[in-house]
Design an enzyme around this catalytic site. Structure first.
Site, PDB file in Angstrom:
ATOM      1  N   GLU A  87       3.558   8.269   7.799  1.00  0.00           N
ATOM      2  CA  GLU A  87       4.723  10.110   8.553  1.00  0.00           C
ATOM      3  C   GLU A  87       4.196  11.700   8.617  1.00  0.00           C
ATOM      4  O   GLU A  87       4.521  12.291  10.099  1.00  0.00           O
ATOM      5  CB  GLU A  87       5.405   9.484   8.070  1.00  0.00           C
TER       6      GLU A  87
ATOM      7  N   ASP B 121      16.532   8.693   8.040  1.00  0.00           N
ATOM      8  CA  ASP B 121      15.974   8.198   8.930  1.00  0.00           C
ATOM      9  C   ASP B 121      16.287   9.055  10.549  1.00  0.00           C
ATOM     10  O   ASP B 121      15.932   9.328  11.379  1.00  0.00           O
ATOM     11  CB  ASP B 121      15.673   6.788   8.956  1.00  0.00           C
TER      12      ASP B 121
END
Length: 379
Positions: free
Chosen positions: A64, A261
């Site tokens: 990420e 998220d």
């Protein structure tokens, strides 16, 4: 009509009254802190020609953050740092054998030791997009620096693993066109849906993959309408393919609420509005969220069910939530600008986060700063 066709990138920071000099100084200050400040940086050089971004809350390097760092670098014309991050990723995270051959291990220790051998699809998406942009901005090099080939190879693995005797599972459900939470999983993560990336993959991926990505762009826009609550605009961390929250208990908990998220979805919708402006109903989502939270910044201090029910759980990343809401303002219609403007002003008045949990917040802050200043562009 989006910037892909017009070449015009909206500068909301200028629209709220900030000067070009102020905006430039803010970006330079953020870059200096994020990449180079000895106490607060996220990026670190490793040896003579590699570098990594660390999740300061977990003391590891994640696909990420690594792929986010590459996207920031290509937007900021920081080729040296881009190449360092990419070489670290290929050296330590890339898997060239086994079930996940062709993917990247989602977490490594900062010395390069793998913490896991599974991938996280949001990393692969950002790696591929950043590599295509690097190819177009700086030109392809040799080996791992043949950026466009590397991007095409990543996307090919994401779509074709499991075919013709190849081990593993793809990162997209090839039947419904949706990206998966992990390869082979029966659910998705709404914040992984990046239709603005897929539009470009449909132009630059291997020719055999282009039709799929064109379909995936439309599928994802339609999916976001289903996954985001009709009144509040909030979306769950994980969701079923029909958009309903995925409430199955996983080893690491239940993730059906609007939490860390999920914040990224509003930002993604805002950037899609700038780049392409294609609306399947998803462009109204950020304004619904803004209206739900109202004018009290304290409202972003706790977690919620997607219907707006508050939970006795504090937000781990308040700056990240504020940044993504502000970036979502890019999707607001002219008549909604006064509401959107408040979030952009709140964002401008917030500094980068300090301390142990700064990684995720400051990544989202950097993207919002680039997007809101018209500097998160297609190359």
């Amino acid at each position: 009509m989006g910037a892909y066709k017009t070449g015009n990138y909206r500068n909301l920071l200028k629209e709220i009254g900030k000067s070009d000099a102020e905006i430039k100084a803010r970006i330079e200050e953020a870059v200096q802190t994020f990449f180079y400040d000895e106490n607060e940086r996220i990026y670190h050089d490793a040896g003579e020609d590699m570098g990594y971004l660390t999740d300061t809350g977990n003391n590891d390097a994640r696909t990420e953050g690594m792929s986010y760092g590459m996207m920031m670098c290509v937007q900021l014309d920081m080729k040296k740092e881009f190449d360092r991050i990419w070489k670290w990723s290929k050296t330590y995270m890339f898997m060239d054998e086994g079930e996940n051959e062709g993917y990247f291990a989602w977490s490594c220790q900062t010395d390069g030791t793998k913490n896991a051998y599974g991938p996280a699809p949001d990393g692969e998406e950002f790696y591929a997009m950043a590599l295509f942009f690097a190819s177009h901005r700086w030109g392809d090099g040799e080996g791992i620096f043949d950026y466009s080939k590397q991007a095409r190879d990543i996307l090919s693995a994401c779509l074709h693993k499991g075919e013709n005797g190849r081990q593993g599972a793809p990162m997209w459900n090839r039947d419904n066109g949706q990206i998966l939470f992990v390869p082979g999983s029966p659910w998705t993560d709404p914040s992984y849906h990046l239709p603005h990336f897929y539009e470009l993959f449909a132009l630059w991926a291997n020719e055999e993959d282009r039709e799929f990505f064109k379909r995936a762009a439309k599928v994802s826009r339609e999916y976001l309408v289903k996954a985001c609550h009709g009144k509040t605009g909030l979306n769950p961390e994980y969701a079923n393919f029909d958009g309903t929250p995925m409430d199955k208990e996983l080893p690491w908990g239940i993730f059906c609420d609007f939490f860390s998220d999920a914040y990224r979805t509003a930002a993604n919708i805002g950037l899609d509005a700038v780049w392409f402006g294609e609306d399947e109903g998803q462009l109204s989502v950020p304004l619904k969220m803004m209206n739900f939270f109202g004018t009290d910044l304290e409202a972003v201090r706790c977690a919620y069910k997607i219907d707006g029910t508050p939970l006795e759980k504090p937000v781990l990343h308040p700056l990240g939530l504020l940044a993504t809401m502000a970036q979502g303002a890019l999707a607001a219609a002219d008549e909604d600008f006064e509401t959107a403007k408040k979030w952009v002003e709140w964002f401008w008045n917030q500094p980068l986060r300090k301390g142990q949990r700064r990684y995720y917040d400051n990544c989202l802050y950097m993207f919002a700063l680039l997007a809101l200043s018209g500097n998160y562009r297609i190359y």
